[in-house]
Design a protein around this motif. Structure first.
Motif, PDB file in Angstrom:
ATOM      1  N   VAL A  23       0.873  -1.168   0.000  1.00 19.96           N
ATOM      2  CA  VAL A  23       0.000   0.000   0.000  1.00 19.96           C
ATOM      3  C   VAL A  23       0.910   1.218   0.000  1.00 19.96           C
ATOM      4  N   PRO A  24       0.439   2.387  -0.449  1.00 22.80           N
ATOM      5  CA  PRO A  24       1.297   3.572  -0.445  1.00 22.80           C
ATOM      6  C   PRO A  24       1.781   3.901   0.971  1.00 22.80           C
ATOM      7  N   ILE A  25       3.077   4.187   1.095  1.00 22.95           N
ATOM      8  CA  ILE A  25       3.612   4.545   2.402  1.00 22.95           C
ATOM      9  C   ILE A  25       3.038   5.886   2.838  1.00 22.95           C
ATOM     10  N   SER A  26       3.116   6.161   4.134  1.00 18.99           N
ATOM     11  CA  SER A  26       2.588   7.411   4.684  1.00 18.99           C
ATOM     12  C   SER A  26       3.617   8.024   5.618  1.00 18.99           C
ATOM     13  N   GLY A  27       3.349   9.260   6.069  1.00 23.53           N
ATOM     14  CA  GLY A  27       4.241   9.927   7.001  1.00 23.53           C
ATOM     15  C   GLY A  27       5.312  10.721   6.285  1.00 23.53           C
ATOM     16  N   THR A  28       6.264  11.190   7.064  1.00 28.38           N
ATOM     17  CA  THR A  28       7.371  11.980   6.534  1.00 28.38           C
ATOM     18  C   THR A  28       8.692  11.362   6.980  1.00 28.38           C
ATOM     19  N   GLY A  29       9.735  11.586   6.173  1.00 30.53           N
ATOM     20  CA  GLY A  29      11.035  11.031   6.503  1.00 30.53           C
ATOM     21  C   GLY A  29      11.601  11.632   7.761  1.00 30.53           C
ATOM     22  N   PRO A  30      12.373  10.863   8.544  1.00 31.36           N
ATOM     23  CA  PRO A  30      12.795   9.495   8.214  1.00 31.36           C
ATOM     24  C   PRO A  30      11.849   8.415   8.719  1.00 31.36           C
ATOM     25  N   ASN A  31      10.667   8.831   9.197  1.00 29.02           N
ATOM     26  CA  ASN A  31       9.756   7.862   9.823  1.00 29.02           C
ATOM     27  C   ASN A  31       8.578   7.533   8.908  1.00 29.02           C
ATOM     28  N   TYR A  32       8.881   7.040   7.714  1.00 28.16           N
ATOM     29  CA  TYR A  32       7.818   6.590   6.828  1.00 28.16           C
ATOM     30  C   TYR A  32       7.208   5.302   7.373  1.00 28.16           C
ATOM     31  N   SER A  33       5.927   5.123   7.117  1.00 26.23           N
ATOM     32  CA  SER A  33       5.214   3.943   7.610  1.00 26.23           C
ATOM     33  C   SER A  33       4.641   3.154   6.448  1.00 26.23           C
ATOM     34  N   CYS A  34       4.705   1.837   6.583  1.00 25.78           N
ATOM     35  CA  CYS A  34       4.017   0.929   5.674  1.00 25.78           C
ATOM     36  C   CYS A  34       2.834   0.362   6.444  1.00 25.78           C
ATOM     37  N   GLY A  35       1.638   0.817   6.110  1.00 28.85           N
ATOM     38  CA  GLY A  35       0.482   0.444   6.922  1.00 28.85           C
ATOM     39  C   GLY A  35       0.636   1.005   8.314  1.00 28.85           C
ATOM     40  N   SER A  36       0.575   0.140   9.326  1.00 26.56           N
ATOM     41  CA  SER A  36       0.648   0.587  10.722  1.00 26.56           C
ATOM     42  C   SER A  36       2.062   0.527  11.281  1.00 26.56           C
ATOM     43  N   ASN A  37       3.055   0.229  10.446  1.00 29.18           N
ATOM     44  CA  ASN A  37       4.407   0.027  10.963  1.00 29.18           C
ATOM     45  C   ASN A  37       5.382   1.082  10.475  1.00 29.18           C
ATOM     46  N   ASP A  38       6.074   1.719  11.418  1.00 27.63           N
ATOM     47  CA  ASP A  38       7.196   2.588  11.102  1.00 27.63           C
ATOM     48  C   ASP A  38       8.302   1.718  10.521  1.00 27.63           C
ATOM     49  N   MET A  39       8.752   2.042   9.317  1.00 27.81           N
ATOM     50  CA  MET A  39       9.719   1.167   8.660  1.00 27.81           C
ATOM     51  C   MET A  39      11.055   1.107   9.389  1.00 27.81           C
ATOM     52  N   THR A  40      11.380   2.124  10.177  1.00 26.18           N
ATOM     53  CA  THR A  40      12.639   2.085  10.920  1.00 26.18           C
ATOM     54  C   THR A  40      12.591   1.088  12.070  1.00 26.18           C
ATOM     55  N   THR A  41      11.417   0.532  12.365  1.00 32.18           N
ATOM     56  CA  THR A  41      11.309  -0.484  13.419  1.00 32.18           C
ATOM     57  C   THR A  41      11.382  -1.903  12.864  1.00 32.18           C
ATOM     58  N   LEU A  42      11.466  -2.026  11.542  1.00 31.00           N
ATOM     59  CA  LEU A  42      11.549  -3.346  10.922  1.00 31.00           C
ATOM     60  C   LEU A  42      12.994  -3.846  10.930  1.00 31.00           C
ATOM     61  N   LYS A  43      13.150  -5.161  10.937  1.00 30.08           N
ATOM     62  CA  LYS A  43      14.454  -5.791  10.802  1.00 30.08           C
ATOM     63  C   LYS A  43      14.355  -6.883   9.746  1.00 30.08           C
ATOM     64  N   TYR A  44      15.516  -7.255   9.191  1.00 25.36           N
ATOM     65  CA  TYR A  44      15.509  -8.321   8.195  1.00 25.36           C
ATOM     66  C   TYR A  44      16.807  -9.104   8.269  1.00 25.36           C
ATOM     67  N   VAL A  45      16.768 -10.324   7.719  1.00 16.42           N
ATOM     68  CA  VAL A  45      17.947 -11.185   7.711  1.00 16.42           C
ATOM     69  C   VAL A  45      17.828 -12.151   6.539  1.00 16.42           C
ATOM     70  N   LEU A  46      18.974 -12.520   5.965  1.00 15.05           N
ATOM     71  CA  LEU A  46      19.044 -13.540   4.917  1.00 15.05           C
ATOM     72  C   LEU A  46      19.915 -14.673   5.423  1.00 15.05           C
ATOM     73  N   VAL A  47      19.392 -15.898   5.389  1.00 16.28           N
ATOM     74  CA  VAL A  47      20.138 -17.054   5.905  1.00 16.28           C
ATOM     75  C   VAL A  47      20.038 -18.206   4.917  1.00 16.28           C
ATOM     76  N   ALA A  48      20.931 -19.151   5.064  1.00 20.67           N
ATOM     77  CA  ALA A  48      20.853 -20.374   4.266  1.00 20.67           C
ATOM     78  C   ALA A  48      19.587 -21.142   4.630  1.00 20.67           C
ATOM     79  N   ASP A  49      18.958 -21.734   3.633  1.00 21.85           N
ATOM     80  CA  ASP A  49      17.741 -22.499   3.874  1.00 21.85           C
ATOM     81  C   ASP A  49      18.111 -23.895   4.364  1.00 21.85           C
ATOM     82  N   THR A  50      18.145 -24.037   5.673  1.00 22.06           N
ATOM     83  CA  THR A  50      18.357 -25.351   6.291  1.00 22.06           C
ATOM     84  C   THR A  50      17.046 -25.851   6.903  1.00 22.06           C
TER      85      THR A  50
END
Length: 322
Positions: A221-248
């Motif tokens: 959905v279109p992001i909302s808010g102003t930088g640096p605290n843009y939100s995707c839906g109900s979540n501030d994107m700066t509160t998200l985390k991510y990781v890439l791992v081998a598929d075991t």
């Protein structure tokens, strides 16, 4: 608690009565002889009970059933959303409020008892269980005990359960060249998060042969808010985390496994990682396992709120020769 004690004398092995040997003893109560009808209530506390979704869209269950069990006092009680609290005795021990079922989105979910299921084991804080739709074991929700009654009861606690969707979606292929003219990434994802991978770039290969990638992650959905605290839906994107791992994990990540990935790893979405090009999202900078050609299968996971996850099976198509 209104405790009434009656005192008296008993003559043992004597034929004479001792009733006249002293003053007449009176009944003793907690209120100078007058019973206090509210005394028992003052020795109990009312504990609030809550069941809600924790993740990209917060919502509560429309109905639920719970059971108060295990109390040393012998107290038991049935709890429903019609009465979202339970009265317990102060200082009681070993009490547990156990979730047995709930309705969300018009669907009834019950604690799974299948051989492959994962029911609650202790009902203590952070205990995890899988609930499934009645009559449809494929539709599952993961439920976590967020807070449970103290042992002994202190009078300051509340009971809270949270649930999150963690269901793998249908496979799709990103139509973008990654490591060669005929190579693409195969991606499957869950419906729990409101984001998708829409582009992949191989930026380098490490000395150990690991691929370094940039994933373009779009908000659905279109992001909302102003930088640096843009939100995707109900979540501030700066509160998200991510990781890439081998598929075991044979392509299927369990909730507890997703949790463990972020205990010692995971990159935050920084302000500079975000972009506003419609619909908006962020760039994820990740490194895969060594010897990319021999270890082409990976899993990319996005964490939200510390407890909600969306994962993708990311497979590099291996170069082949006639």
């Amino acid at each position: 608690m209104n405790l009434k004690v009656t005192q008296g004398l008993v003559a043992v092995g004597m034929a004479m009565s001792l009733a006249a040997c002293g003053p007449k003893l009176q009944s003793v109560s907690g209120t100078d002889g007058a019973e206090d009808p509210d005394a028992a209530r003052r020795e109990t506390i009312s504990v609030g009970v809550n069941l809600s979704e924790k993740g990209f869209s917060l919502a509560g269950a429309s109905s639920y059933t719970m059971r108060l069990e295990g109390c040393a006092s012998g107290l038991t009680a049935d709890i429903t959303n019609a009465n979202p609290s339970v009265d317990v005795y102060k200082f009681d021990r070993d009490c547990l409020v156990k979730l047995t079922g709930f309705t969300y989105g018009g669907i009834s979910y019950v604690s799974t008892t299948l051989p492959s299921g994962d029911p609650f084991t202790t009902f203590a804080n952070n205990d995890i269980a899988t609930f499934q739709e009645s009559g449809n074991p494929a539709n599952k929700l993961t439920v976590v005990v967020s807070s449970q009654l103290n042992n002994p009861i202190t009078g300051t606690e509340a009971v809270s359960y949270t649930f999150t969707q963690f269901v793998a979606g249908a496979a799709e292929t990103i139509a973008k060249t990654v490591v060669g003219a005929s190579h693409a990434l195969s991606v499957t994802g869950t419906d729990a998060a409101n984001m998708d991978i829409t582009g992949v770039t191989l930026t380098a290969v490490t000395t150990g042969g690991a691929g370094e990638f940039t994933f373009k992650v779009d908000c659905l959905v279109p992001i909302s808010g102003t930088g640096p605290n843009y939100s995707c839906g109900s979540n501030d994107m700066t509160t998200l985390k991510y990781v890439l791992v081998a598929d075991t994990y044979d392509g299927t990540l369990e909730y507890s496994e997703a949790q463990s990935l972020f205990t010692s790893a995971g990159r935050d979405v920084l302000a500079d990682d975000q972009f506003t090009e419609a619909p908006g999202g962020f760039n994820a900078f990740v490194t895969g396992p060594n010897q990319m050609h021999n270890n082409p299968n990976m899993i990319f996971v996005i964490q939200s709120g510390g407890s909600s996850y969306k994962y993708f099976n990311v497979d590099v198509t291996k170069l082949t020769y006639p």
